[in-house]
Design an enzyme around this catalytic site. Structure first.
Site, mmCIF file in Angstrom:
data_model
loop_
_atom_site.group_PDB
_atom_site.id
_atom_site.type_symbol
_atom_site.label_atom_id
_atom_site.label_comp_id
_atom_site.label_asym_id
_atom_site.label_seq_id
_atom_site.Cartn_x
_atom_site.Cartn_y
_atom_site.Cartn_z
ATOM 1 C CG ASP A 190 -1.769 1.169 1.391
ATOM 2 O OD1 ASP A 190 -2.467 1.533 0.429
ATOM 3 O OD2 ASP A 190 -1.739 1.784 2.476
ATOM 4 C CG ASP B 106 -1.884 7.744 0.541
ATOM 5 O OD1 ASP B 106 -1.471 8.907 0.668
ATOM 6 O OD2 ASP B 106 -2.265 7.267 -0.541
ATOM 7 C CG ASP C 165 -2.286 2.251 6.473
ATOM 8 O OD1 ASP C 165 -2.491 1.941 5.277
ATOM 9 O OD2 ASP C 165 -2.777 3.255 7.000
#
Length: 228
Positions: free
Chosen positions: A17, A19, A180
Site C-alpha cells: 500500500d 498512503d 496499514d
C-alpha cells in the site's frame, strides 16, 4: 483479530500500500482539505480529524470532512463542487509535506535482494500516486502499480490484488499484501493471500490490533526479514 506464527515461506511477490504504509501523506491531505473548507467558508480541521478519513479514496475523505458541518441536503448539493475543489488543491500540494516512513527504502531494497517482485496497490488516483512515487524516489521499485482509478473497483474489493496475481502469474499464497488499514486486510483476505499490517499509518483511527492480519510489523524492513 491478528494471527501469529503464520508462515511466510515460498513468498515470491509483495503487494504494498502507499498512503500510511510507505508514505506519510497526512499533512498534504490536511492542507488540501482545509483549503476546500475555506472555499466553503468552514473552519479548518485539525490533522487528527483528517487522518481518520484517509485510505478509502478522495471521495470518502472529502465527504466525511464536509459532513462534519453539512447536512445530507448540503452534501447532495455541494459535494461535486467540493470534490473538484479538493482535486485542484491536492494536486498543488501533493508531495509537498509528505515523507517516507522509516526503513521503507531499506525494506524495499531487501525484498528486491530476496528476488521478490513488487507491486504498489493504492486507492489514491493515478494523477496523484505516480507523481508521489516519483517524488519519494521509490517508483522504480515497482513492476506494477494499480491506483484507485486504474480498475473499476478498489480496496477493500480484491480486484486490484487479483490483477497483480495475473500480471505476475503467481498463486495468491505466493504473494503477501502489506498495508496499514482494514481496507488492505479485507482485500487480501478476499483475494486469498496472506497479509502483514504495519503498526503505524492511519486505519481510520482504529487500533491495528483489531485487523484480521497474519502479523504486525514495525517497518517494511521487518516485513522483508519475515519473508522467505
Amino acid at each position: 483479530m491478528m494471527r501469529t506464527g503464520a508462515p511466510f515461506a515460498a513468498i515470491r511477490a509483495a503487494i504494498i500500500d502507499l498512503d500510511g504504509t510507505m508514505v506519510d501523506t497526512a499533512l498534504d491531505f490536511h492542507a488540501a482539505v482545509n483549503h476546500v473548507r475555506e472555499d466553503f467558508s468552514l473552519a479548518p480541521l485539525d490533522i487528527e480529524a483528517v487522518r481518520q478519513f484517509v485510505g478509502r479514496g478522495f471521495r470518502y475523505l472529502v465527504r466525511n470532512a464536509m459532513a462534519l458541518d453539512w447536512n445530507e441536503d448540503q452534501l447532495t448539493r455541494f459535494i461535486p463542487d467540493a470534490e473538484a475543489s479538493f482535486l485542484k488543491h491536492y494536486e498543488a500540494v501533493n508531495g509537498q509535506w509528505s515523507k517516507l516512513y522509516p526503513e521503507v527504502v531499506e525494506g524495499l531494497e531487501k525484498m528486491r535482494d530476496k528476488g521478490l517482485r513488487l507491486a504498489c496497490v493504492t486507492n489514491k488516483q493515478a494523477l496523484f500516486s505516480i507523481p508521489l512515487l516519483h517524488k519519494m524516489g521509490i517508483h522504480p521499485c515497482f513492476e506494477v502499480i494499480y491506483c484507485g482509478d486504474t480498475l473499476p473497483k478498489m480496496k477493500p474489493d480484491p480486484m486490484q490484488m487479483t490483477a497483480v496475481f495475473k500480471d505476475f502469474e503467481l498463486a495468491p499464497h505466493e504473494v503477501v499484501a502489506i498495508g496499514d488499514s482494514t481496507n488492505d486486510s479485507l482485500a487480501a483476505r478476499a483475494a486469498g493471500c496472506p497479509v502483514l499490517s504495519v503498526s503505524y499509518g492511519y486505519n481510520y483511527g482504529r487500533p491495528v490490533q483489531e485487523m484480521d492480519s497474519d502479523g504486525i510489523v514495525q517497518s517494511l524492513l521487518e516485513a522483508a526479514h519475515l519473508i522467505r
